[in-house]
Enzyme design. Sequence first.
Site, PDB file in Angstrom:
ATOM      1  N   CYS A 300       1.049  -1.249  -0.174  1.00 41.49           N
ATOM      2  CA  CYS A 300      -0.191  -0.001  -0.120  1.00 41.49           C
ATOM      3  C   CYS A 300       1.224   1.159  -0.045  1.00 41.49           C
ATOM      4  O   CYS A 300       1.575   1.476  -0.993  1.00 41.49           O
ATOM      5  CB  CYS A 300      -0.673  -0.181   0.983  1.00 41.49           C
ATOM      6  SG  CYS A 300      -2.455   0.737   1.315  1.00 41.49           S
ATOM      7  N   HIS A 384      -3.491  -5.374  -0.295  1.00 38.80           N
ATOM      8  CA  HIS A 384      -3.855  -5.410   1.244  1.00 38.80           C
ATOM      9  C   HIS A 384      -3.149  -7.552   1.613  1.00 38.80           C
ATOM     10  O   HIS A 384      -4.322  -7.120   1.749  1.00 38.80           O
ATOM     11  CB  HIS A 384      -4.631  -5.156   1.914  1.00 38.80           C
ATOM     12  CG  HIS A 384      -4.643  -3.417   2.023  1.00 38.80           C
ATOM     13  ND1 HIS A 384      -3.253  -3.057   3.276  1.00 38.80           N
ATOM     14  CD2 HIS A 384      -4.897  -2.381   1.454  1.00 38.80           C
ATOM     15  CE1 HIS A 384      -3.428  -1.793   3.570  1.00 38.80           C
ATOM     16  NE2 HIS A 384      -4.426  -1.307   2.301  1.00 38.80           N
ATOM     17  N   GLU A 386      -2.453  -8.472   4.185  1.00 41.99           N
ATOM     18  CA  GLU A 386      -2.944  -8.788   5.533  1.00 41.99           C
ATOM     19  C   GLU A 386      -4.710  -9.277   5.008  1.00 41.99           C
ATOM     20  O   GLU A 386      -5.343  -9.902   6.347  1.00 41.99           O
ATOM     21  CB  GLU A 386      -2.448  -8.558   6.352  1.00 41.99           C
ATOM     22  CG  GLU A 386      -2.985  -7.204   6.579  1.00 41.99           C
ATOM     23  CD  GLU A 386      -3.003  -5.740   5.298  1.00 41.99           C
ATOM     24  OE1 GLU A 386      -3.675  -5.398   5.606  1.00 41.99           O
ATOM     25  OE2 GLU A 386      -2.298  -6.485   4.459  1.00 41.99           O
TER      26      GLU A 386
END
Length: 1517
Positions: A300, A384, A386
């Site tokens: 990001c 992202h 995660e």
Amino acid sequence: MNLAILRSARNAIHFRKPNLRTGRAAFMSTHSGDDAKRPEAVAMLHLEDGTTLVGKSFGCHTSVEGEVVFTTGMVGYPESLTDPSYEGQILTLTQPMVGNYGVPDRKKLDEYGLPADFESNRIHATGLIVQNYSHHYSHWKAASSLGDWLKEEGVPGLCDIDTRMLTKKIREKGAMLGRIEVDLNAPVPDFSKMVDPNKRHLVGEVSVKEPTVYGKGNPTKVIAVDCGMKYSIIRQLVKRGVELTVVPWNYPFAADMHKYDGLFLSNGPGDPNMCMETVKELEKVITCPEDQIKPIYGICMGNQLIGLAAGGKAVKLPFGNRGQNQPVLNHQTGECYITPQNHGYHIDTSTLKPGWKTLFTNANDGSNEGIGHETRPYFTAQFHPEASSGPTDTEFMFDTFLDACRSKLKDGKIKFPDRKPAPTPPKVKKVLLLGSGGTSIGQAGEFDYSGGQAIKALKEEGCEVVLMNPNIASVQTNTDDKSTSKADHVFFLPVTPDFVEEVIKKEKPDGVVVSMGGQTALNCAVEMYLAGTFQKYGVHVLGTPIESVINTEDRQLFSDRLNEINEKIAESYTADTIDQAVEHARKVGYPCMIRSAFALGGLGSGICQDEPHLKDMARKALSVSPQILVEKSMKGWKEVEYEVVRDVYDNCVTVCNMENFDPLGIHTGDSIVMAPSQTLSDEEYHMLRETAIKVVRHLGIVGECNIQYALHPESLEYAIIEVNARLSRSSALASKATGYPLAFVAAKLCLGIPLTEVINSVTKKTQAAFEPSLDYIVTKIPRWDMSKFEGVNQEIGSAMKSVGEVMGIGRTMEESIQKALRMVDPSNPGFSMKNRYETLSELKRELAVPTDKRIWAIAQALHEKSLTVSEIHDITKIDFWFLRRLEDIVKAWDEMETVTIDELSDDLMLHAKKMGYSDQQIANCLKGATTEMQVRQKREAAGIVPFTKQIDTLAAEYPAETNYLYMTYHGSENDVESQNGGIAVLGSGCYRIGSSIEFDWCGVSAIRTLRKMGYKSTMINYNPETVSTDYDECDRLYFEELSVERVMDIYKRDKTEGVVVSVGGQIPNGIALNLDKNGVKILGTPAAMIDNAEDRFKFSDMIDEIGVQQPAWRELTSTQSAIDFASKVGYPVLVRPSYVLSGAAMNVAYSDEQLRSCLNEAAEVSQEHPVVISDFIQGATEIEMDGVGKDGELIAAAIHEHIENAGVHSGDATLVLPPHTLSAYTKERVRDAARKIVKRLNITGPVNIQFVAKGTDVMCIECNVRASRSFPFVSKTMGVDFIEAATKAIVGVDTSDMNLPTLDTRDRPNGYVGVKAPMFSFARLRGSDPVLGVEMASTGEVACFGANKEEAFLKALLSTGFKLPKKNILVSVQEDLQDEFTHCAWQLHELGYNLYATRSTAAVLEKNRVPCTAVPYPTEESDEANAAELIKNGTINLVINVPSQNSKRLEDNFLMRRTAMDFGAPLLTNMNLVKMFTDSMYKYRKEGMAGLEPKTLFEHYQAESDADAWTSPSEFH
């Protein structure tokens, strides 16, 4: 909200200081209580473009400023709000209802000392904007409501905002500054003086101030630069064995790199150009000497900072990419990932320094999503991996990074795991598509939709398509030129291995598609695969391999395959015998569940309470299936379903997730279902999504499938119930719920085309490798017709019983479910009381043991306050959240019932409409006598009208060229302009007994004809299973109610020129008169004439007036007058209500007692219209005339005949065209009467007239001034579309070039015969008596063609699933029919069958010298096996049981018929049908029939020239 409400709100609100971070909420509860209140305080949102929106405040009542952005995720608001990347932003959530699952405990920490369920230690968003705030919440992890959490944190929330309008505004103008204002008297802010958050150093505000270490002592050492790092990143790294040193954004990390194995840069908010200190440090690291290289990974903001260091430019995107469904292409592997994102900037890669290249690209907007170094282990992701919130597809990138760190990779680029190479796509030019056959319970019109979509996709790719489907009412079997994508060859033949093999021999296809024809096609394909047929002819099975199909259908193999990947299924064991089933049930305990392998709609499945119950269920299940599964019961768990799409390149997406309102234990086809899921958290949603993809990849499915789960209501425990490796009923629902054409995409994938090359047909700009975002809620509610069957068990469970379904679309659950309840049947008012239970114990039993009426029991309990929400939950296990939303509907009723129409405030009126109340419902609720039109007038005078919204698959994130629309009161603007003209066609609504796929065929034919003639066409319908609700079929599709209110709303808004009511069956006809009275222009036959035909008294009176013969009749004025009439004409008599479908409450009475009972039922069904009683003519032939009128003259006509005598409903009768027994005199009488009736009713459009003939009497019994269910059959048999002719007549277009058959036509069809046979679903309706009468019972139909009626009849019978008997036939015939039956029995004996006869029938047969074996009746005590036992043990291959009204052994007859159904034995119950069957079998066996034996049929085709073909050469019958 209007100004009056705003002014009153200003006067009512007392301002208070914001309650900033005051600690925990006062309570901790997993669900809200009775004290939860709807937000009432008013606040405003000012935008810098001058827009002001007014809503309700539900968080901290304070004013704030920030950049207004939107995110399209459907779950995960706690994670999003605590994501530091949202610092300084006012976050708009496009998901329609927010707060459903509350907020978890803020104090609970994970093993790393971080708040367990959040992404940071506070809310970072400045404010929250939602469409609907759910003040009620329910979830096992919840500690408080969302509103209470926002108050704790000092963050305002604003609801009742048209978030779709706001999203479109941001999309078109870019992210903009905004202010949430709670002071209603404050001036509009001066935006030139407002600080743009992007000008602040947001990274500096959210980054840690001092280095912090997580995972101390772990072997892999990574330094992480915190630009606003989410806690999930820390969790992902530390759980993989990393000692993570987190440092501030401006930390001089270059000097420390020798201490670490790798460098990580996190996400963060704002403008990356403000972090040049970090960039300078990065420049040092990425240009270090070769011997000092360490792997670098940035996410990001980390991606943007590395991009700047690599020479790129950071550019602000117009509105950013924020959400959970962004498709990203990996340039290294070709994969497409579905990714969560949250960024406002991206890297312009045109200025990257040498050695760097693009690694990832956004498949939607083409923006950069990550870069990589060509020779060093540096890589980035703009998305992202995660997740939290969002999908976890790219989580593996942490492993990729850490593998590089551990291997001390210094030279060489980062490499992602290689995908298994895709198999070479099959080269196919000609494809065989197997259809599903006639519609039945569990297999309805959804396969017409999916098959039609597949044909469209295959034709687009240049394939020649051969279709096998005997369902003549299906749109996919059309061959006319109105169909833009039609099959090249259509075979109306049974979908059985023998017939399919002969079609393969004739047509020589390269490939076969088996996943679009339901269980019929799938089971046929499995049988052919195991026999080696496909291999023998070199035919590729396209899409999912048959081995994978078998692995999903065979319960033991399915269990084994899931165990290979450690997936969770319920404890279960397979059984091939009853003894095995009993043994397994002892292991899992009672109650337990049994399921059948290779079965449709849960046939043969159910909950078994004890051993005797299990033995009974197992015996029935094993009679129709080779194997059953005995499974631990998980009754009360949540049921959740995902629709999954996968291509051969292993790209995989979940298109739709759905949650059942009903807990596990009820078949999903019989459940109320909502999409998207409403009570799942991000953790649950994506856990199940991840599992779905893992399972589908492991099973090797190509195309589309669905996976069903049981989810524990108070933990993360789940079990996989099943995978359907084909298009299913829920696939059609998911397609319509999302706008994503699953069958179309799946057909393309079958050809080996990657998902990324299939275009999203809604946006026309993006591609099909994406997951739709919904900014609305759909509710599917099933329709049952169990009241039509005597003795049927009304309980619903794991075996499906519903005959159809509806889908209501709204912006809240309340709006959606109320719409859907009304759609199920026009008599349903909405969520109001309907069937009252007299005692509390009756009410509780209905809740505990559900039937098709459970939703009305919940309505009664809540309306009468006889049970609390908690008590209802305890009994039903339905989630608190669903029950609380239903309670809110009732609270609106409670408010309204205290006021009159004059006292009803605009505010309450708007609230009621937002809660899904119809005008009629409001009228019923208010004090004093009020009409629907009075409510409408008051509502429109206050400016309260619905808004039109689009279904665009992406929650308004991208512009959509979609005509797929619905209406809602939750809005501030329309998505589309008025159409200004055009013609609206009213669809058929929900499939039910009496109105099924044939009326959808009529609707599609009408809109296609209108479009072909250049008219703008609008379709209004709400049935997700239909072709008419495919947005490609019309210029505008309103997925809406077929009510006077909604049709008028659309008519006014679009300035429609006129409405066609005559092609959708009974529902449109039923509202024609009211529409006409209220100024809607009805096209075709005048509304008053429709009423003259529907009103039994007016019609009978009119028939007498014009001199057409009819049975003696009388209008019912009292029970005594009916009995007097019956004594005058003699029993039997027929009771006929008005304005009903499929003979509802129509009954034949043979005595005074029966007549009284019939009259009560008819009066209940036809309360507002007359009931007529008439003489019932026994032994009469029934005849129908389907025609098209134009200004009172018939321009097209076809006369056909029923095989069964009058007394069997026309929908259940077997039809023959041309008629085979009618005399020239009888036909002329029919023609004469038809002309007179059409003239008198001034018919323009379709008409169906029914007659009975006996001797020289030819009597009219009914006239439908609309299309009938036989129109597709007549049209395809005659070779011309009657509905096309009717549509042209309605709009005044000439039909002289259509070669229409008229009443004077004598030679059509010529050279062949068509027979239409009904499909029944008695096997599913346990306890029902499978015998036919004047009220319709069939669920569908098939039709086949033959050189003679016998050939056509047997092929049609085979197409219904009827199996010709091999050896033994049981016969039991009522006394007064036994002599007549003797002739049939002799034919069967001559054909070599062994006849077993019950004692009375055996005596007559023996007397008449027909050899037979006498057997005891089922209730007779005997040492011999009785009739029912012979059926159960498989001795009997066919049961002939013909009762009459004089039958004495009612129980024995019923037991024989019912046992035949339960044990899969073919059954004949009508004397005429038995005669036709024996004549046909005799002709077939003695003389042979070319068309019945597949091999001789093939030889016939080989010898046939084009000139010999019955119709066009491509229409093979």
